[in-house]
Design a protein around this motif. Structure first.
Motif, short mmCIF file in Angstrom:
data_model
loop_
_atom_site.label_atom_id
_atom_site.label_comp_id
_atom_site.label_asym_id
_atom_site.label_seq_id
_atom_site.Cartn_x
_atom_site.Cartn_y
_atom_site.Cartn_z
N ARG A 1 0.87 -1.18 0.00
CA ARG A 1 0.00 0.00 0.00
C ARG A 1 0.90 1.22 0.00
O ARG A 1 1.75 1.37 0.88
CB ARG A 1 -0.91 0.05 1.22
CG ARG A 1 -1.98 1.16 1.11
CD ARG A 1 -2.70 1.37 2.44
NE ARG A 1 -3.93 2.14 2.31
CZ ARG A 1 -3.99 3.48 2.26
NH1 ARG A 1 -2.86 4.21 2.31
NH2 ARG A 1 -5.15 4.11 2.15
N VAL A 2 0.71 2.07 -0.99
CA VAL A 2 1.51 3.29 -1.07
C VAL A 2 0.89 4.33 -0.13
O VAL A 2 -0.23 4.17 0.36
CB VAL A 2 1.59 3.83 -2.52
CG1 VAL A 2 2.18 2.78 -3.44
CG2 VAL A 2 0.22 4.28 -3.02
N PRO A 3 1.61 5.42 0.14
CA PRO A 3 1.07 6.44 1.07
C PRO A 3 -0.23 7.07 0.58
O PRO A 3 -0.62 6.93 -0.59
CB PRO A 3 2.20 7.48 1.13
CG PRO A 3 3.44 6.72 0.75
CD PRO A 3 3.00 5.71 -0.26
N PRO B 1 5.18 1.48 -8.33
CA PRO B 1 5.20 0.02 -8.28
C PRO B 1 4.40 -0.63 -9.40
O PRO B 1 4.75 -1.74 -9.86
CB PRO B 1 4.61 -0.30 -6.90
CG PRO B 1 3.92 0.92 -6.44
CD PRO B 1 4.63 2.07 -7.09
N ILE B 2 3.33 0.01 -9.87
CA ILE B 2 2.55 -0.57 -10.97
C ILE B 2 3.40 -0.69 -12.23
O ILE B 2 3.47 -1.77 -12.85
CB ILE B 2 1.28 0.26 -11.23
CG1 ILE B 2 0.26 0.04 -10.10
CG2 ILE B 2 0.66 -0.09 -12.59
CD1 ILE B 2 -0.95 0.96 -10.16
N VAL B 3 4.07 0.38 -12.62
CA VAL B 3 4.91 0.32 -13.82
C VAL B 3 6.08 -0.64 -13.61
O VAL B 3 6.42 -1.43 -14.49
CB VAL B 3 5.40 1.73 -14.23
CG1 VAL B 3 6.50 1.64 -15.30
CG2 VAL B 3 4.23 2.56 -14.75
N ILE C 1 7.14 -3.96 -16.03
CA ILE C 1 8.34 -4.00 -16.88
C ILE C 1 9.43 -4.93 -16.36
O ILE C 1 10.35 -5.27 -17.11
CB ILE C 1 8.91 -2.58 -17.11
CG1 ILE C 1 9.43 -1.95 -15.81
CG2 ILE C 1 7.88 -1.70 -17.81
CD1 ILE C 1 10.08 -0.58 -16.00
N VAL C 2 9.38 -5.34 -15.09
CA VAL C 2 10.39 -6.26 -14.56
C VAL C 2 9.90 -7.69 -14.79
O VAL C 2 8.86 -8.08 -14.25
CB VAL C 2 10.66 -6.01 -13.07
CG1 VAL C 2 11.64 -7.05 -12.52
CG2 VAL C 2 11.22 -4.61 -12.85
N PRO C 3 10.59 -8.48 -15.59
CA PRO C 3 10.11 -9.82 -15.96
C PRO C 3 9.80 -10.68 -14.75
O PRO C 3 10.50 -10.66 -13.74
CB PRO C 3 11.29 -10.40 -16.76
CG PRO C 3 12.00 -9.21 -17.31
CD PRO C 3 11.87 -8.15 -16.26
N GLY C 4 8.68 -11.43 -14.85
CA GLY C 4 8.30 -12.37 -13.82
C GLY C 4 7.59 -11.78 -12.62
O GLY C 4 7.25 -12.50 -11.68
N SER C 5 7.33 -10.47 -12.63
CA SER C 5 6.76 -9.81 -11.46
C SER C 5 5.26 -10.03 -11.33
O SER C 5 4.55 -10.17 -12.34
CB SER C 5 7.05 -8.30 -11.52
OG SER C 5 8.42 -8.04 -11.49
N GLU C 6 4.78 -10.02 -10.10
CA GLU C 6 3.35 -9.97 -9.81
C GLU C 6 3.15 -9.27 -8.48
O GLU C 6 3.72 -9.66 -7.47
CB GLU C 6 2.71 -11.36 -9.76
CG GLU C 6 1.21 -11.28 -9.51
CD GLU C 6 0.47 -12.60 -9.70
OE1 GLU C 6 -0.74 -12.64 -9.38
OE2 GLU C 6 1.10 -13.58 -10.17
N LEU C 7 2.35 -8.21 -8.49
CA LEU C 7 2.13 -7.38 -7.31
C LEU C 7 0.64 -7.15 -7.09
O LEU C 7 -0.15 -7.15 -8.04
CB LEU C 7 2.79 -6.00 -7.48
CG LEU C 7 4.30 -5.94 -7.68
CD1 LEU C 7 4.71 -4.51 -8.04
CD2 LEU C 7 5.02 -6.39 -6.41
N LEU C 8 0.27 -6.90 -5.84
CA LEU C 8 -1.05 -6.39 -5.52
C LEU C 8 -0.85 -5.05 -4.83
O LEU C 8 -0.21 -4.96 -3.78
CB LEU C 8 -1.81 -7.35 -4.61
CG LEU C 8 -3.28 -6.96 -4.35
CD1 LEU C 8 -4.09 -7.08 -5.65
CD2 LEU C 8 -3.90 -7.85 -3.27
N VAL C 9 -1.37 -3.98 -5.45
CA VAL C 9 -1.24 -2.64 -4.90
C VAL C 9 -2.61 -2.26 -4.33
O VAL C 9 -3.59 -2.16 -5.06
CB VAL C 9 -0.78 -1.63 -5.97
CG1 VAL C 9 -0.52 -0.26 -5.34
CG2 VAL C 9 0.47 -2.13 -6.68
N ARG C 10 -2.68 -2.06 -3.03
CA ARG C 10 -3.96 -1.98 -2.33
C ARG C 10 -4.50 -0.55 -2.16
O ARG C 10 -3.74 0.41 -2.06
CB ARG C 10 -3.83 -2.60 -0.93
CG ARG C 10 -3.63 -4.12 -0.96
CD ARG C 10 -3.93 -4.72 0.40
NE ARG C 10 -3.77 -6.17 0.38
CZ ARG C 10 -4.71 -7.02 -0.01
NH1 ARG C 10 -5.88 -6.55 -0.42
NH2 ARG C 10 -4.50 -8.32 0.01
#
Length: 443
Positions: free
Chosen positions: A21-23, A248-250, A254-263
């Motif tokens: 979670r970003v600020p 973090p979304i971008v 663009i970083v291979p293999g990445s998977e994120l959840l931004v809340r």
């Protein structure tokens, strides 16, 4: 405001993974402090962004009579009410905060008080005339350096004149400053928007009890506030800032293999231009758990690394993503083909000449591009990306964007000053490290 200049470098490594979670949103945080000050009584704010820009606004509101204190995780504001602001005893230093400066200019212009605004070297170069001129029409005396630049002093009139003002350039800051001044003017103050901009001010004004209307018309959207109506306290929950979530979304795309959840990202329609564009580029972004929080739509965004392609971003999308073009240019550097961005004239007058700063950063890192007065073209997938040092020009978004580039680049990318990131995203480096990014900051 920002600390000692420290260079930072980012370089590629493994995939980025995690749940973050970003600020809190900077636009909402500024406005919540201001409107709580203009209401009589106590408001509570959850999730307030505690970055330098917002703390400058908090100091300004205290200087005009508000009591602002922490109560656990909440910020408690005891407001003084419309027409009851105190005159600041000393100059107000806004550091790098353009939004705080311009919106507070509107508040002061609506009251019979005087205030002087100063800022850092970057803010002192930014033009304030687009705000100062309509405030002068309302009766405020504004004195500034040539080009209406800081230091700048305002004395509000005893009775502000309600006006009808058509925005010559799409700007939520100009609109908001006029509406704030109109809160203490007798009668109705109207701003006409030929192109819709962020509507956070109107939404929050309504939540604080102000009488505000939005009416479509042949010449644009008419936003009208009725002055001299009492504002009532309101509790505000600040959602995660979509402009900060952009990094973090971008990076995840663009970083291979990445998977994120931004809340908990705010998805106000006036702020979703980047999400729309990244999906058009082939980005695998999924909106989950969409819900309402205090009049704003928020959701979690799942990000999966994707093979992006170049697109043309139309000029009419610029107001909904004006702060995200630097990091979009980074995404475009890793996309197949050419991405063209139009309608970027506003970038020339941000914390830096952002368009020139982005172009210089791309050049330093071997990314083919072309630029004009209000457009940028980026050709992606160069033979080798990275290896350069980027001059940030005291601009937090330039610093964070090019550190994101470094996370996917062939060789490290360095920014000359990481301290500027504290103005909007305290903890940026720690958050990116937590999801697997490699960023080294000079001791």
């Amino acid at each position: 405001m920002s600390g000692t200049r420290r260079a930072a470098s980012a370089h590629g490594g493994g995939a980025l993974t995690g749940d973050v979670r970003v600020p809190g949103d900077k636009s909402i945080s500024h406005r919540a402090l201001m409107m709580a000050t203009l209401a009589v009584g106590r408001s509570r704010i959850d999730g307030l962004l505690t970055a330098e820009d917002v703390m400058a606004t908090a100091a300004a509101m205290r200087a005009m009579g508000a009591t602002i204190a922490m109560d656990g995780e909440q910020v408690v504001v005891d407001g003084v009410g419309l027409g009851a602001l105190a005159e600041p005893e000393t100059v107000i230093d806004f550091g790098n905060a353009g939004t705080g400066t311009r919106l507070t200019m509107g508040i002061v212009a609506g009251h019979p008080i005087a205030a002087t605004f100063v800022g850092d070297a970057s803010l002192s170069r930014r033009p304030m005339g687009r705000v100062a001129n309509p405030l002068r029409e309302m009766g405020a005396l504004v004195v500034a350096r040539s080009g209406d630049r800081l230091p700048l002093s305002i004395r509000g009139p005893q009775t502000p004149a309600p006006i009808e003002y058509r925005l010559p350039v799409a700007s939520a800051q100009v609109k908001s400053a006029i509406l704030f001044a109109g809160l203490n003017a007798p009668g109705e103050t109207t701003v006409i928007e030929p192109v819709p901009t962020r509507d956070h001010t109107e939404r929050m004004l309504a939540a604080f009890g102000a009488k505000v209307t939005r009416t479509p018309s042949p010449d644009g959207l008419r936003i009208t506030v009725t002055g001299r109506q009492p504002m009532t306290p309101c509790d505000v929950t600040v959602p995660a800032d979509p402009s900060s979530a952009a990094f973090p979304i971008v990076a995840g795309l663009i970083v291979p293999g990445s998977e994120l959840l931004v809340r908990d990202v705010m998805l106000n329609p006036s702020r979703t231009g980047l999400i729309t564009t990244l999906i058009e580029m082939g980005g695998e972004l999924t909106v989950e758990n969409e819900r309402d929080a205090g009049g704003e739509t928020i959701a979690d965004i799942r990000v999966v690394a994707s093979r992006l392609k170049g697109v043309t971003v139309p000029a009419d999308r610029a107001p909904s993503m004006i702060d995200e073009y630097p990091v979009l240019a980074v995404a475009a550097a890793f996309a197949e083909g050419t991405t063209r961005m139009e309608g970027l004239e506003e970038l020339r007058v941000k914390e830096s000449d952002r368009l020139a700063a982005v172009a210089a950063g791309l050049a330093a890192n071997g990314v083919p591009h072309a630029t004009g007065e209000d457009w940028l073209e980026v050709t992606g997938r160069a033979a080798r990306i990275g290896g350069g040092t980027v001059v940030t020009h005291l601009d937090h978004r330039i610093a964070m964007s090019f550190l994101v580039m470094g996370l996917a680049a062939d060789t490290p990318v360095t920014v000359d000053d990481a301290s500027v990131m504290e103005t909007s995203f305290p903890g940026f480096v720690e958050l990116m490290r937590r999801i697997g990014g490699t960023i080294e900051v000079e001791a």
